[in-house]
Write an enzyme that holds these catalytic residues in place. Structure first.
Site, PDB file in Angstrom:
ATOM      1  N   ARG A   1      54.357  -0.017  44.905  1.00  0.00           N
ATOM      2  CA  ARG A   1      54.395  -1.280  44.740  1.00  0.00           C
ATOM      3  C   ARG A   1      52.790  -1.530  44.693  1.00  0.00           C
ATOM      4  O   ARG A   1      52.279  -2.641  44.833  1.00  0.00           O
ATOM      5  CB  ARG A   1      54.773  -2.107  45.774  1.00  0.00           C
ATOM      6  CG  ARG A   1      56.455  -2.181  46.036  1.00  0.00           C
ATOM      7  CD  ARG A   1      56.787  -3.000  44.726  1.00  0.00           C
ATOM      8  NE  ARG A   1      58.229  -3.310  44.890  1.00  0.00           N
ATOM      9  CZ  ARG A   1      59.298  -2.387  44.633  1.00  0.00           C
ATOM     10  NH1 ARG A   1      58.977  -1.014  44.035  1.00  0.00           N
ATOM     11  NH2 ARG A   1      60.629  -2.711  44.869  1.00  0.00           N
TER      12      ARG A   1
ATOM     13  N   SER B   1      61.469  -9.237  46.078  1.00  0.00           N
ATOM     14  CA  SER B   1      60.914  -9.250  47.607  1.00  0.00           C
ATOM     15  C   SER B   1      59.604  -9.695  47.919  1.00  0.00           C
ATOM     16  O   SER B   1      58.699  -9.541  47.242  1.00  0.00           O
ATOM     17  CB  SER B   1      60.609  -7.476  47.571  1.00  0.00           C
ATOM     18  OG  SER B   1      61.756  -6.608  47.536  1.00  0.00           O
TER      19      SER B   1
ATOM     20  N   GLU C   1      54.198  -8.915  49.209  1.00  0.00           N
ATOM     21  CA  GLU C   1      54.245  -7.999  47.958  1.00  0.00           C
ATOM     22  C   GLU C   1      53.952  -8.949  46.707  1.00  0.00           C
ATOM     23  O   GLU C   1      53.146  -8.318  45.758  1.00  0.00           O
ATOM     24  CB  GLU C   1      55.609  -7.428  47.823  1.00  0.00           C
ATOM     25  CG  GLU C   1      55.825  -6.449  46.793  1.00  0.00           C
ATOM     26  CD  GLU C   1      56.830  -6.757  45.626  1.00  0.00           C
ATOM     27  OE1 GLU C   1      56.962  -7.605  44.941  1.00  0.00           O
ATOM     28  OE2 GLU C   1      57.909  -6.077  45.536  1.00  0.00           O
TER      29      GLU C   1
HETATM   30  N1  EPU Z   1      68.480  -4.336  55.126  1.00  0.00           N
HETATM   31  C1  EPU Z   1      69.079  -5.037  56.260  1.00  0.00           C
HETATM   32  N2  EPU Z   1      68.919  -6.532  56.071  1.00  0.00           N
HETATM   33  C2  EPU Z   1      68.388  -7.086  54.986  1.00  0.00           C
HETATM   34  C3  EPU Z   1      67.990  -6.429  53.750  1.00  0.00           C
HETATM   35  C4  EPU Z   1      68.243  -4.901  54.045  1.00  0.00           C
HETATM   36  O1  EPU Z   1      69.476  -4.561  57.245  1.00  0.00           O
HETATM   37  O2  EPU Z   1      68.390  -8.332  54.935  1.00  0.00           O
HETATM   38  C5  EPU Z   1      68.491  -2.967  55.230  1.00  0.00           C
HETATM   39  C6  EPU Z   1      69.761  -2.263  54.334  1.00  0.00           C
HETATM   40  O3  EPU Z   1      71.040  -2.255  55.002  1.00  0.00           O
HETATM   41  C7  EPU Z   1      69.260  -1.112  53.936  1.00  0.00           C
HETATM   42  C8  EPU Z   1      67.755  -1.081  53.933  1.00  0.00           C
HETATM   43  O4  EPU Z   1      67.386  -2.154  54.668  1.00  0.00           O
HETATM   44  O5  EPU Z   1      69.610   0.015  55.070  1.00  0.00           O
HETATM   45  C9  EPU Z   1      66.909  -1.297  52.886  1.00  0.00           C
HETATM   46  O6  EPU Z   1      67.476  -2.387  52.181  1.00  0.00           O
HETATM   47  P1  EPU Z   1      67.845  -2.109  50.453  1.00  0.00           P
HETATM   48  O7  EPU Z   1      68.599  -0.978  49.896  1.00  0.00           O
HETATM   49  O8  EPU Z   1      68.269  -3.633  49.947  1.00  0.00           O
HETATM   50  O9  EPU Z   1      66.426  -2.113  49.639  1.00  0.00           O
HETATM   51  P2  EPU Z   1      64.964  -2.796  50.286  1.00  0.00           P
HETATM   52  O10 EPU Z   1      64.385  -1.715  50.841  1.00  0.00           O
HETATM   53  O11 EPU Z   1      65.084  -3.959  51.348  1.00  0.00           O
HETATM   54  C10 EPU Z   1      63.927  -2.318  48.145  1.00  0.00           C
HETATM   55  C11 EPU Z   1      62.912  -3.095  47.048  1.00  0.00           C
HETATM   56  C12 EPU Z   1      63.710  -3.857  46.139  1.00  0.00           C
HETATM   57  C13 EPU Z   1      64.762  -2.987  45.357  1.00  0.00           C
HETATM   58  C14 EPU Z   1      65.615  -2.331  46.404  1.00  0.00           C
HETATM   59  C15 EPU Z   1      66.766  -1.144  45.701  1.00  0.00           C
HETATM   60  C16 EPU Z   1      60.849  -3.313  48.263  1.00  0.00           C
HETATM   61  C17 EPU Z   1      60.029  -4.217  48.832  1.00  0.00           C
HETATM   62  N3  EPU Z   1      61.943  -3.791  47.819  1.00  0.00           N
HETATM   63  O12 EPU Z   1      64.380  -3.089  48.619  1.00  0.00           O
HETATM   64  O13 EPU Z   1      62.736  -4.407  44.878  1.00  0.00           O
HETATM   65  O14 EPU Z   1      65.601  -4.025  44.614  1.00  0.00           O
HETATM   66  O15 EPU Z   1      64.734  -1.467  47.265  1.00  0.00           O
HETATM   67  O16 EPU Z   1      65.922  -0.184  45.302  1.00  0.00           O
HETATM   68  O17 EPU Z   1      60.462  -2.204  47.917  1.00  0.00           O
HETATM   69  C18 EPU Z   1      61.384  -6.072  44.528  1.00  0.00           C
HETATM   70  O18 EPU Z   1      60.403  -5.473  44.570  1.00  0.00           O
HETATM   71  O19 EPU Z   1      61.398  -7.379  44.237  1.00  0.00           O
HETATM   72  C19 EPU Z   1      62.799  -5.934  44.829  1.00  0.00           C
HETATM   73  C20 EPU Z   1      63.764  -6.571  44.814  1.00  0.00           C
END
Ligand code: EPU
Length: 332
Positions: free
Chosen positions: A153, A221, A317
């Site tokens: 990011r 995010s 972010e």
């Molecule tokens: N989780 C929770 N509760 C929540 C959200 C997530 O427990 O409310 C847990 C999920 O169950 C999972 C872990 O956290 O075990 C990661 O969640 P997820 O796979 O949804 O991905 P993320 O790390 O929360 C990142 C990116 C997103 C991208 C997704 C999918 C960042 C800041 N965000 O989210 O990017 O779509 O991975 O690859 O790195 C963005 O940057 O705007 C964005 C949406």
């Protein structure tokens, strides 16, 4: 005054002193301003106030596709193109690599700034170079992938805020061979016959978790996934067995901000006209008529709750602007 409401996907009702829509590099040569905020669709920005300056809306739209060695293709995409439209049109042409980034809101030019990433792919992996127009020196410059300094990011363009660089073109190295990247948990178990099928799955995953900014104002995010020492990660893991962790650079571990926010009791909350998204807590949403100060207050509340629960500092972010220009979150 220039209305910025259509140019920030949060849908905040903010204005700038003036605004110009740019469709070609030639127009940039005539643009003189001490400082300007450069926007595409404003899908990753937060305005905390009206901006006392000029805004450039980048709508440079051009596209060329050249065959290179073997199955490689060089795609030169105008920075004002919609990223998702580009991905869709490349799949139709039989050129692959960007599928996992389907449905990310925003323009091609905005994507390298944050090094946008989703479902196991970061855009920097597919970029050969980035062409910029330097608004202070009035010259064009090509940044190789190395010069872009892509990180999680972040990039050269995000870190060097004082340089007025407008990305005019992003040059991708893609392939006519469909080589799906399935490292993301929700994609691993699947088989995809073609790139269209992978794209559909990614869109489905995204729609399940993330609000569509045309319906609910948001900037994706709001927070980055924090990268902490292995030490702290190990201590937390001992206490919270189900806490997701991801490898990061030497000695460090990446945590899931969404998980931390949920466990800190901040998932799906509402404060005034803003809240965190019910299906993905690292997204702050405009529940209608949100004011910039409400977004800032909610973000600070979430950061404090996560810090008090886990001793982990969340960092926003989104790029944040006040009346004078880009501002660091510590100064808000
Ligand atoms: N989780 C929770 N509760 C929540 C959200 C997530 O427990 O409310 C847990 C999920 O169950 C999972 C872990 O956290 O075990 C990661 O969640 P997820 O796979 O949804 O991905 P993320 O790390 O929360 C990142 C990116 C997103 C991208 C997704 C999918 C960042 C800041 N965000 O989210 O990017 O779509 O991975 O690859 O790195 C963005 O940057 O705007 C964005 C949406």
């Amino acid at each position: 005054m220039f209305d910025l409401t259509p140019y920030n996907t949060f849908g905040l009702q903010v204005k700038s002193r003036d605004g110009v829509v740019i469709t070609s590099v030639a127009e940039l040569k005539r643009f003189h301003a001490d400082s300007a905020i450069i926007l595409g669709h404003g899908s990753d920005v937060l305005f905390t106030d009206d901006y006392d300056g000029s805004v450039l809306i980048n709508q440079i739209q051009s596209l060329s596709v050249e065959k290179a060695e073997g199955d490689k293709f060089i795609v030169k995409a105008g920075s004002g193109l919609v990223l998702d439209d580009l991905i869709d049109s490349l799949i139709d042409k039989g050129i692959y690599g960007l599928e996992n980034l389907s449905a990310i809101p925003g323009t091609v030019g905005a994507a390298p700034i944050q090094n946008v990433g989703a479902y196991g792919v970061e855009i920097g992996e597919l970029i050969k170079s980035v062409v910029v127009y330097d608004l202070q020196r009035h010259i064009q410059e090509e940044f190789t992938k190395e010069m872009c300094q892509f990180e999680y990011r972040s990039s050269y363009f995000k870190k060097n805020k004082s340089r007025q660089l407008l990305i005019t073109q992003v040059i991708f190295e893609l392939s006519s061979t469909f080589n799906p990247k399935l490292s993301y948990k929700g994609l691993k178990e699947e088989k995809f016959s073609d790139a269209k099928a992978l794209r559909s799955k990614v869109v489905e995953l995204r729609n399940k978790k993330l609000p569509d900014p045309s319906l609910v104002g948001n900037a994706g995010s709001f927070f980055k996934n924090p990268i902490v020492s292995n030490d702290l990660a190990d201590r937390l893991k001992a206490q919270y067995e189900d806490m997701p962790t991801y490898p990061a650079q030497e000695g460090m571990t990446k945590l899931a901000a969404g998980w931390l926010i949920e466990k800190a009791g901040c998932k799906g909350i509402t404060h005034g006209n803003v809240g965190t998204w019910e299906h993905q807590s690292l997204v702050i949403v405009n529940r209608g008529n949100a004011k910039p100060h409400e977004v800032v207050a909610l973000a600070k509340y979430v950061m404090a709750e996560v810090f008090n629960t886990f001793n982990v500092k969340l960092e926003p972010e989104v790029r944040t602007f006040d009346s004078k220009g880009e501002v660091s979150w510590d100064n808000l």
